[in-house]
Design a protein around this motif. Sequence first.
Motif, PDB file in Angstrom:
ATOM      1  N   ALA A   4      41.567  61.632   4.436  1.00 57.36           N
ATOM      2  CA  ALA A   4      42.855  62.163   4.874  1.00 57.36           C
ATOM      3  C   ALA A   4      43.832  62.220   3.701  1.00 57.36           C
ATOM      4  N   LEU A   5      43.854  61.202   2.872  1.00 53.96           N
ATOM      5  CA  LEU A   5      44.727  61.206   1.697  1.00 53.96           C
ATOM      6  C   LEU A   5      44.336  62.314   0.732  1.00 53.96           C
ATOM      7  N   PHE A   6      43.046  62.530   0.578  1.00 53.72           N
ATOM      8  CA  PHE A   6      42.569  63.600  -0.291  1.00 53.72           C
ATOM      9  C   PHE A   6      43.034  64.956   0.228  1.00 53.72           C
ATOM     10  N   LEU A  10      45.483  67.680  -1.426  1.00 57.23           N
ATOM     11  CA  LEU A  10      44.999  69.052  -1.583  1.00 57.23           C
ATOM     12  C   LEU A  10      45.994  70.054  -0.995  1.00 57.23           C
ATOM     13  N   ALA A  11      46.571  69.713   0.156  1.00 53.23           N
ATOM     14  CA  ALA A  11      47.562  70.602   0.766  1.00 53.23           C
ATOM     15  C   ALA A  11      48.785  70.734  -0.137  1.00 53.23           C
ATOM     16  N   LEU A  12      49.209  69.638  -0.743  1.00 53.65           N
ATOM     17  CA  LEU A  12      50.335  69.702  -1.679  1.00 53.65           C
ATOM     18  C   LEU A  12      49.987  70.542  -2.909  1.00 53.65           C
ATOM     19  N   LEU A  13      48.775  70.398  -3.406  1.00 50.70           N
ATOM     20  CA  LEU A  13      48.335  71.181  -4.557  1.00 50.70           C
ATOM     21  C   LEU A  13      48.321  72.676  -4.236  1.00 50.70           C
ATOM     22  N   VAL A  14      47.751  73.036  -3.092  1.00 49.60           N
ATOM     23  CA  VAL A  14      47.678  74.444  -2.698  1.00 49.60           C
ATOM     24  C   VAL A  14      49.082  75.007  -2.478  1.00 49.60           C
ATOM     25  N   ILE A  33      43.922  84.714  -1.752  1.00 51.34           N
ATOM     26  CA  ILE A  33      42.561  84.528  -2.262  1.00 51.34           C
ATOM     27  C   ILE A  33      42.463  83.255  -3.090  1.00 51.34           C
ATOM     28  N   THR A  34      43.448  83.041  -3.960  1.00 52.44           N
ATOM     29  CA  THR A  34      43.458  81.841  -4.801  1.00 52.44           C
ATOM     30  C   THR A  34      43.540  80.578  -3.948  1.00 52.44           C
ATOM     31  N   CYS A  35      44.384  80.585  -2.943  1.00 53.78           N
ATOM     32  CA  CYS A  35      44.535  79.410  -2.079  1.00 53.78           C
ATOM     33  C   CYS A  35      43.252  79.114  -1.308  1.00 53.78           C
ATOM     34  N   ILE A  36      42.584  80.146  -0.825  1.00 51.20           N
ATOM     35  CA  ILE A  36      41.330  79.939  -0.097  1.00 51.20           C
ATOM     36  C   ILE A  36      40.260  79.353  -1.012  1.00 51.20           C
ATOM     37  N   ILE A  37      40.181  79.844  -2.233  1.00 50.56           N
ATOM     38  CA  ILE A  37      39.198  79.327  -3.184  1.00 50.56           C
ATOM     39  C   ILE A  37      39.477  77.865  -3.500  1.00 50.56           C
ATOM     40  N   VAL A  38      40.743  77.539  -3.777  1.00 50.36           N
ATOM     41  CA  VAL A  38      41.106  76.153  -4.100  1.00 50.36           C
ATOM     42  C   VAL A  38      40.857  75.240  -2.900  1.00 50.36           C
ATOM     43  N   LEU A  39      41.177  75.705  -1.691  1.00 49.03           N
ATOM     44  CA  LEU A  39      40.904  74.908  -0.493  1.00 49.03           C
ATOM     45  C   LEU A  39      39.408  74.650  -0.321  1.00 49.03           C
ATOM     46  N   GLY A  40      38.604  75.666  -0.523  1.00 50.94           N
ATOM     47  CA  GLY A  40      37.156  75.492  -0.394  1.00 50.94           C
ATOM     48  C   GLY A  40      36.603  74.487  -1.385  1.00 50.94           C
ATOM     49  N   ILE A  41      37.008  74.606  -2.629  1.00 49.34           N
ATOM     50  CA  ILE A  41      36.553  73.661  -3.648  1.00 49.34           C
ATOM     51  C   ILE A  41      37.048  72.257  -3.337  1.00 49.34           C
ATOM     52  N   GLY A  42      38.301  72.143  -2.902  1.00 42.78           N
ATOM     53  CA  GLY A  42      38.869  70.838  -2.579  1.00 42.78           C
ATOM     54  C   GLY A  42      38.186  70.166  -1.412  1.00 42.78           C
TER      55      GLY A  42
END
Length: 54
Positions: A4-6, A10-14, A33-42
């Motif tokens: 949950a902390l991670f 991740l939400a703050l980063l995105v 597109i960038t946000c979806i990619i970062v969310l997937g990797i995260g």
Amino acid sequence: MSFALFLIGLALLVGGIAWGLITAGVAPIYVGITCIIVLGIGIMTAVSRTRTKD
């Protein structure tokens, strides 16, 4: 609990990435597109780091 902390981090980063890209004048489609990619990797990273070893 660490998962949950991670995800909170991740939400703050995105959010920060999206805000920065919008402020820089990048087209909304590329921001999405960038946000979806970062969310997937995260999420993949969060699952692999917090999963218990078999």
